[in-house]
Design a protein around this motif. Sequence first.
Motif, mmCIF file in Angstrom:
data_model
loop_
_atom_site.group_PDB
_atom_site.id
_atom_site.type_symbol
_atom_site.label_atom_id
_atom_site.label_comp_id
_atom_site.label_asym_id
_atom_site.label_seq_id
_atom_site.Cartn_x
_atom_site.Cartn_y
_atom_site.Cartn_z
ATOM 1 N N VAL A 21 0.842 -1.199 0.000
ATOM 2 C CA VAL A 21 0.000 0.000 0.000
ATOM 3 C C VAL A 21 0.876 1.247 0.000
ATOM 4 O O VAL A 21 0.606 2.233 -0.712
ATOM 5 C CB VAL A 21 -0.937 -0.007 1.219
ATOM 6 C CG1 VAL A 21 -1.748 1.289 1.291
ATOM 7 C CG2 VAL A 21 -1.872 -1.214 1.162
ATOM 8 N N ILE A 22 1.957 1.206 0.756
ATOM 9 C CA ILE A 22 2.852 2.366 0.854
ATOM 10 C C ILE A 22 3.456 2.694 -0.500
ATOM 11 O O ILE A 22 3.617 3.875 -0.846
ATOM 12 C CB ILE A 22 3.954 2.095 1.896
ATOM 13 C CG1 ILE A 22 3.329 1.957 3.288
ATOM 14 C CG2 ILE A 22 4.998 3.202 1.896
ATOM 15 C CD1 ILE A 22 4.295 1.528 4.363
ATOM 16 N N MET A 33 -2.031 -1.335 -4.793
ATOM 17 C CA MET A 33 -3.246 -1.555 -4.014
ATOM 18 C C MET A 33 -3.921 -2.907 -4.243
ATOM 19 O O MET A 33 -4.757 -3.327 -3.452
ATOM 20 C CB MET A 33 -4.260 -0.438 -4.319
ATOM 21 C CG MET A 33 -3.755 0.949 -3.990
ATOM 22 S SD MET A 33 -3.377 1.122 -2.227
ATOM 23 C CE MET A 33 -2.672 2.775 -2.195
ATOM 24 N N HIS A 34 -3.587 -3.583 -5.314
ATOM 25 C CA HIS A 34 -4.226 -4.860 -5.608
ATOM 26 C C HIS A 34 -3.491 -6.038 -4.950
ATOM 27 O O HIS A 34 -4.075 -7.107 -4.770
ATOM 28 C CB HIS A 34 -4.307 -5.094 -7.120
ATOM 29 C CG HIS A 34 -5.203 -4.114 -7.816
ATOM 30 N ND1 HIS A 34 -6.565 -4.272 -7.859
ATOM 31 C CD2 HIS A 34 -4.932 -2.960 -8.470
ATOM 32 C CE1 HIS A 34 -7.113 -3.253 -8.520
ATOM 33 N NE2 HIS A 34 -6.137 -2.450 -8.896
ATOM 34 N N LYS A 40 -4.541 -9.797 9.781
ATOM 35 C CA LYS A 40 -3.887 -8.514 9.526
ATOM 36 C C LYS A 40 -4.024 -8.117 8.060
ATOM 37 O O LYS A 40 -4.355 -6.969 7.738
ATOM 38 C CB LYS A 40 -2.416 -8.605 9.917
ATOM 39 C CG LYS A 40 -1.639 -7.306 9.783
ATOM 40 C CD LYS A 40 -0.206 -7.493 10.277
ATOM 41 C CE LYS A 40 0.594 -6.196 10.136
ATOM 42 N NZ LYS A 40 1.990 -6.383 10.627
ATOM 43 N N VAL A 41 -3.816 -9.083 7.168
ATOM 44 C CA VAL A 41 -3.942 -8.799 5.732
ATOM 45 C C VAL A 41 -5.388 -8.489 5.385
ATOM 46 O O VAL A 41 -5.665 -7.571 4.598
ATOM 47 C CB VAL A 41 -3.419 -9.993 4.898
ATOM 48 C CG1 VAL A 41 -3.682 -9.755 3.414
ATOM 49 C CG2 VAL A 41 -1.926 -10.188 5.137
ATOM 50 N N GLU A 42 -6.324 -9.223 5.962
ATOM 51 C CA GLU A 42 -7.741 -8.963 5.696
ATOM 52 C C GLU A 42 -8.116 -7.553 6.146
ATOM 53 O O GLU A 42 -8.935 -6.887 5.493
ATOM 54 C CB GLU A 42 -8.601 -9.994 6.410
ATOM 55 C CG GLU A 42 -8.526 -11.382 5.782
ATOM 56 C CD GLU A 42 -9.260 -12.433 6.585
ATOM 57 O OE1 GLU A 42 -9.589 -13.494 6.014
ATOM 58 O OE2 GLU A 42 -9.518 -12.209 7.785
ATOM 59 N N GLY A 43 -7.501 -7.085 7.228
ATOM 60 C CA GLY A 43 -7.741 -5.714 7.672
ATOM 61 C C GLY A 43 -7.234 -4.698 6.667
ATOM 62 O O GLY A 43 -7.893 -3.674 6.414
ATOM 63 N N VAL A 44 -6.071 -4.973 6.074
ATOM 64 C CA VAL A 44 -5.534 -4.077 5.047
ATOM 65 C C VAL A 44 -6.454 -4.051 3.836
ATOM 66 O O VAL A 44 -6.770 -2.976 3.295
ATOM 67 C CB VAL A 44 -4.116 -4.530 4.626
ATOM 68 C CG1 VAL A 44 -3.606 -3.705 3.444
ATOM 69 C CG2 VAL A 44 -3.144 -4.416 5.800
#
Length: 226
Positions: free
Chosen positions: A155-156, A160-161, A200-204
């Motif tokens: 993301v940084i 985004m995909h 954690k990834v699902e939150g992102v």
Amino acid sequence: PSSMANPFEWFNEHARREGEIRDRIREAVSGLEGTARRVEAAVQELHTVAESAAGPSIARAKALFETVRQGYAALQQAFPREDFYKYNGMWRNVTQLLAGAAVLLHYCETHALVPYEALVKELVGPAGLEIDIEDFLVGVCNASQDLARLAVNSVIVGDMHRPAQIGAFLNEINNGFRLLNFKNDFLRKRYDGLKYDLKKVEGVVYDISIRGLARPAAVPPPAPAS
């Protein structure tokens, strides 16, 4: 006294040989650990670039596995092969670290889990040491930590995909682990860590979704009618 001497002489000789074997193993493992640190440093480059630009970083990390194979070849010469399970705890940690790096690099190239047999060949070569299947599974769990971090760092760098792709992969791994009947408490704990990494990834992915950041690629306009 002479009847008592022989057993103790045998014990002294056995202890001496055992000490020599363990010293040779420690020396070989120390070399492997140094190479593992270089692999880990190379892998860190993946966290600073978008997926489309990761090729050179992957190549640099994979090139170090030739040195890894040489390290395992040296280790193989340090002890009798039939005593593998007697001594393999001495290099288990470094094997799990290297397995995790190999799993991560294979995913970055293929978006798939490296097969166990391919990982063994990558680490030790076609005629090298055994790799315990549980060390492979711990390596998969180790890779999940890096993948969760990679999702955030993607993301940084504006990718985004990628988090959704990583999430789908970790979900498949999670489903596979759920089929296992755990007898190894350490592996069970590492699997608990994998489940945390998946969340954690699902939150992102959720944050990206609600912010509308992962927009579909633009559809090209239709060609003008002739």
